[in-house]
Design a protein around this motif. Structure first.
Motif, PDB file in Angstrom:
ATOM      1  N   LYS A 132       0.850  -1.194   0.000  1.00  0.00           N
ATOM      2  CA  LYS A 132       0.000   0.000   0.000  1.00  0.00           C
ATOM      3  C   LYS A 132       0.884   1.242   0.000  1.00  0.00           C
ATOM      4  N   GLY A 133       0.328   2.355  -0.479  1.00  0.00           N
ATOM      5  CA  GLY A 133       1.099   3.587  -0.496  1.00  0.00           C
ATOM      6  C   GLY A 133       0.213   4.815  -0.420  1.00  0.00           C
ATOM      7  N   VAL A 193       2.186  -5.255   4.019  1.00  0.00           N
ATOM      8  CA  VAL A 193       1.397  -5.782   5.136  1.00  0.00           C
ATOM      9  C   VAL A 193       1.084  -7.252   4.895  1.00  0.00           C
ATOM     10  N   GLU A 194       1.317  -8.081   5.926  1.00  0.00           N
ATOM     11  CA  GLU A 194       0.878  -9.477   5.887  1.00  0.00           C
ATOM     12  C   GLU A 194      -0.542  -9.516   6.454  1.00  0.00           C
ATOM     13  N   CYS A 195      -1.519  -9.814   5.623  1.00  0.00           N
ATOM     14  CA  CYS A 195      -2.922  -9.613   6.005  1.00  0.00           C
ATOM     15  C   CYS A 195      -3.441 -10.584   7.068  1.00  0.00           C
ATOM     16  N   PRO A 196      -3.085 -11.884   7.054  1.00  0.00           N
ATOM     17  CA  PRO A 196      -3.653 -12.758   8.077  1.00  0.00           C
ATOM     18  C   PRO A 196      -3.333 -12.318   9.505  1.00  0.00           C
ATOM     19  N   SER A 219       7.993  -0.680   6.005  1.00  0.00           N
ATOM     20  CA  SER A 219       7.411   0.621   5.636  1.00  0.00           C
ATOM     21  C   SER A 219       8.536   1.630   5.472  1.00  0.00           C
ATOM     22  N   GLU A 220       8.311   2.631   4.656  1.00  0.00           N
ATOM     23  CA  GLU A 220       9.330   3.649   4.406  1.00  0.00           C
ATOM     24  C   GLU A 220       8.659   4.901   3.860  1.00  0.00           C
ATOM     25  N   ASN A 221       9.281   6.049   4.152  1.00  0.00           N
ATOM     26  CA  ASN A 221       8.854   7.333   3.592  1.00  0.00           C
ATOM     27  C   ASN A 221       9.941   7.854   2.657  1.00  0.00           C
ATOM     28  N   TYR A 222       9.529   8.440   1.543  1.00  0.00           N
ATOM     29  CA  TYR A 222      10.458   9.020   0.579  1.00  0.00           C
ATOM     30  C   TYR A 222      10.064  10.481   0.359  1.00  0.00           C
ATOM     31  N   ASP A 223      10.920  11.400   0.754  1.00  0.00           N
ATOM     32  CA  ASP A 223      10.658  12.841   0.621  1.00  0.00           C
ATOM     33  C   ASP A 223      11.421  13.401  -0.575  1.00  0.00           C
ATOM     34  N   ARG A 224      10.733  14.113  -1.431  1.00  0.00           N
ATOM     35  CA  ARG A 224      11.357  14.686  -2.612  1.00  0.00           C
ATOM     36  C   ARG A 224      10.816  16.106  -2.848  1.00  0.00           C
ATOM     37  N   ILE A 232      11.346  -4.616  -1.491  1.00  0.00           N
ATOM     38  CA  ILE A 232      10.262  -5.549  -1.209  1.00  0.00           C
ATOM     39  C   ILE A 232      10.737  -7.002  -1.163  1.00  0.00           C
ATOM     40  N   GLU A 233      11.505  -7.440  -2.175  1.00  0.00           N
ATOM     41  CA  GLU A 233      11.905  -8.852  -2.214  1.00  0.00           C
ATOM     42  C   GLU A 233      12.701  -9.273  -0.982  1.00  0.00           C
ATOM     43  N   PRO A 234      13.783  -8.560  -0.603  1.00  0.00           N
ATOM     44  CA  PRO A 234      14.526  -9.006   0.594  1.00  0.00           C
ATOM     45  C   PRO A 234      13.696  -8.936   1.868  1.00  0.00           C
TER      46      PRO A 234
END
Length: 645
Positions: free
Chosen positions: A321-322, A338-341, A348-353, A373-375
């Motif tokens: 989600k974003g 998010v793992e839904c179960p 989570s992370e924030n990116y400021d530009r 995401i993958e790691p």
């Protein structure tokens, strides 16, 4: 084993099912055989079912060889059944149905059989090995002539189907018969719903050799002990709500733009939608993930749907989600996995530009999110596999548990990783991911010096890596593994080519960049090594591989002759993974050559503590410099620090 061909099938036809239902209601409590008015005989017995895993696939690939091995194993199994006071009721195809008078004698025969199979497998390549699973129960059964029937027979057959390849499952009654014995260790698998039984069945697995038994967290242990059998992970798969069983499933939702935001206008909504679509497309390049088509997931809005509802509808376990917000000239993009179960936020992370070209910002942030995401996903899945009571393991669960063991790094854990991965391969023999992990296990045994014959381990690692690429030449991880395996035998040029191919298949594959950095340093290309390592670190700053990329920066400085800088980077890599001996080797050599003998000796002492008796052949395999002078300089520094290998 096909039910239509076996004793298990005969016992589960209409007549037998009726007998089992009647027996469940009317089973007597007597401990001796009793005559039934209808002509049946009740007795206490220990039914056992044994089945070869992946037999049909093996027969297709090598029919003669597979049938010959199966016949040999079954001859041995028949002799063990007889020697331990049992009798064979039926054999057909790739399975056997037997009974014993006691659980102790059944386990003696079955554990001896499984050990003999493991010994026979040692002489075979991992992808040619055969494994069997076994189910054992104990209690009253109905006997009619040669056959036995009843709920306990049904339970034994179901426990065999639940068992991991190479494992023995027993029910609670059987466990009570032998729980006071010191001969076997047992792993409590909790209560399981068994088809045909009204009440859940307590299941135990016989621990294998020196298997590491991992305890579940208190919260999970409590949920698995729920005797109503309704816990999703406590069922056999016959019942329960399994909307999240697609463990690799992930859906990317459209990024939200809060109402009233400066960006709350049509073009910004297009950016939010476009970013989610780009992320989904990029994630689909990963062979670890199963990404739902953006056409499906982009129809959902976080504001109007609950996470569980979306995940249930799409059949996934994870949601990405974003949200995009802006104030003045600043823009903030927030993202979370998010793992839904469980409702767990995995990452989570924030990116400021600052305001700028909207497409450049979108491309940059998309790249950063995808690389993370993958790691993070793999980290969570491996911890999830380790933090639960053992379940009816799928090939994915076994692979994740194998990864958990592998990353612990000790000899015992690497052996456990190989066992789990081999079991996974029995269930999914064409999996490039499983073959790749097995290749890394053999590489580890070679470059650590644990193996008596490092060259043999390196050759097997290369064979498995090539087999992984052969099974799926579009898999970036397979090419990444092949490159690492090629470096083990000193083929640095072809190794670099394999890593570049991995990067072509997945441009956000930080691990491939990190390996390019190491290989470039070994190939006496320090600038190229430095660029690749820094790019990998920027792409995935919390990756579990990051200490290796810092190590590559140390190698780059080392080949340039800047030993003080090499020592600084090696110290940083050792701080990130202090349990990896090679960080301390490079630190010791760099400190010694930089004129810091005391710090060099301390680093070498720590390396010796982690892995004593490290040899020259192992060092040559682990650090295959293309130019001999660089290797000789490393050996010189290590000897100055006190190495005697």
């Amino acid at each position: 084993m096909d039910d239509r061909q076996t004793g298990a099938g005969k016992l589960r036809d209409t007549k037998a099912e009726e007998q089992a239902r009647q027996a469940a209601a009317d089973t007597p409590s007597a401990t001796a055989a009793q005559n039934d008015p209808d002509g049946y005989t009740w007795k206490q017995s220990c039914p056992v079912f044994v089945d070869a895993v992946g037999y049909s696939t093996s027969v297709e690939k090598a029919p003669k060889e597979t049938r010959k091995r199966l016949a040999k194993h079954f001859r041995n199994l028949g002799e063990l059944v007889e020697c331990n006071g049992g009798r064979i009721i039926d054999t057909a195809g790739d399975g056997m149905f037997a009974e014993f008078s006691s659980v102790a004698s059944a386990l003696e025969g079955m554990t001896t059989f499984q050990t003999s199979v493991l010994e026979a497998n040692e002489e075979l390549p991992v992808d040619h090995r055969m494994r069997f699973r076994c189910g054992v129960s104990f209690g009253n059964v109905l006997q009619e002539e040669h056959l036995i029937s009843g709920p306990k027979v049904n339970i034994a057959a179901r426990l065999q189907q639940m068992a991991e390849p190479g494992s023995i499952n027993i029910d609670g009654e059987a466990h009570r018969q032998v729980s006071g014995s010191n001969i076997h260790r047992f792993i409590d698998m909790g209560f399981r719903v068994v088809k045909g039984m009204s009440d859940p069945v307590r299941v135990y697995r016989v621990a294998e050799g020196d298997e590491i038994i991992m305890e579940p967290s208190a919260r999970l242990a409590a949920s698995y002990d729920a005797k109503d059998g309704n816990d999703r992970d406590a069922t056999s798969g016959e019942e329960g709500d399994h909307w999240f069983d697609n463990a690799r499933g992930i859906a990317v939702l459209p990024f939200e733009v809060p109402p009233g935001s400066r960006m709350d206008k049509e073009e910004d909504a297009y950016m939010a939608m476009g970013m989610a679509s780009d992320i989904a497309d990029a994630l689909s390049r990963s062979n670890w993930l199963k990404v739902i088509s953006p056409r499906s997931s982009l129809n959902y809005s976080e504001a109007t749907w609950a996470d569980n509802e979306i995940a249930r509808d799409l059949g996934v376990r994870y949601l990405l989600k974003g949200r995009i917000r802006s104030a003045g000239t600043m823009m903030r993009v927030s993202a979370s996995l998010v793992e839904c179960p469980t409702g767990t936020t995995v990452w989570s992370e924030n990116y400021d530009r600052r305001d700028g070209n909207i497409f450049d910002i979108q491309d940059e942030i998309t790249t950063l999110i995808v690389a993370m995401i993958e790691p993070e996903f793999l980290r969570h899945e491996t911890e999830r596999a380790a933090d639960t009571r053992p379940r009816d393991m799928s090939s994915w669960d076994l692979l994740m548990r194998a990864r958990w063991h592998f990353w612990r790094g000790s000899p015992r854990h690497v052996r456990s990783a190989m066992v789990c991965a081999e079991k996974a391969l029995q269930l999914e023999p064409d999996s490039a991911q499983i073959l790749a992990l097995l290749s890394f296990c053999h590489m580890t045994q070679a470059w650590t010096g644990w193996a008596e014959d490092p060259e043999k381990q390196a050759a097997e690692a290369l064979r498995l890596a090539r087999l992984a690429v052969n099974r799926d030449d579009t898999n970036p991880n397979a090419h990444f593994t092949l490159g690492t395996a090629l470096s083990l035998i000193g083929d640095v040029g072809p190794a670099l080519a394999a890593e570049r191919r991995a990067l072509e298949l997945n441009p956000n594959f930080a691990s491939a960049l990190g390996e390019i950095a190491r290989l470039s340093a070994l190939d006496d290309q320090p600038e190229a090594a430095r660029r690749a390592a820094l790019r990998a670190i920027a792409l995935s700053p919390s990756d579990p591989h990051i200490s290796l990329w810092v190590y590559s920066l140390a190698l780059a400085s080392f080949v340039e002759g800047d030993f003080a800088a090499a020592a600084d980077f090696a110290r940083e890599s050792a701080a990130k993974r202090p349990d990896w001996f090679f960080h301390h080797h490079l630190l010791a050599a760099s400190e010694a050559l930089a004129g810091n003998p005391e710090r060099a000796r301390q680093a070498m002492a720590e390396s010796e503590r982690i892995l004593p008796g490290y040899t020259m052949p192992a060092l040559e395999a682990g650090v295959p410099f293309v130019r001999r002078r660089n290797f000789d300089k490393l050996v010189e520094g290590m000897r100055l620090a006190g190495w005697t290998g």
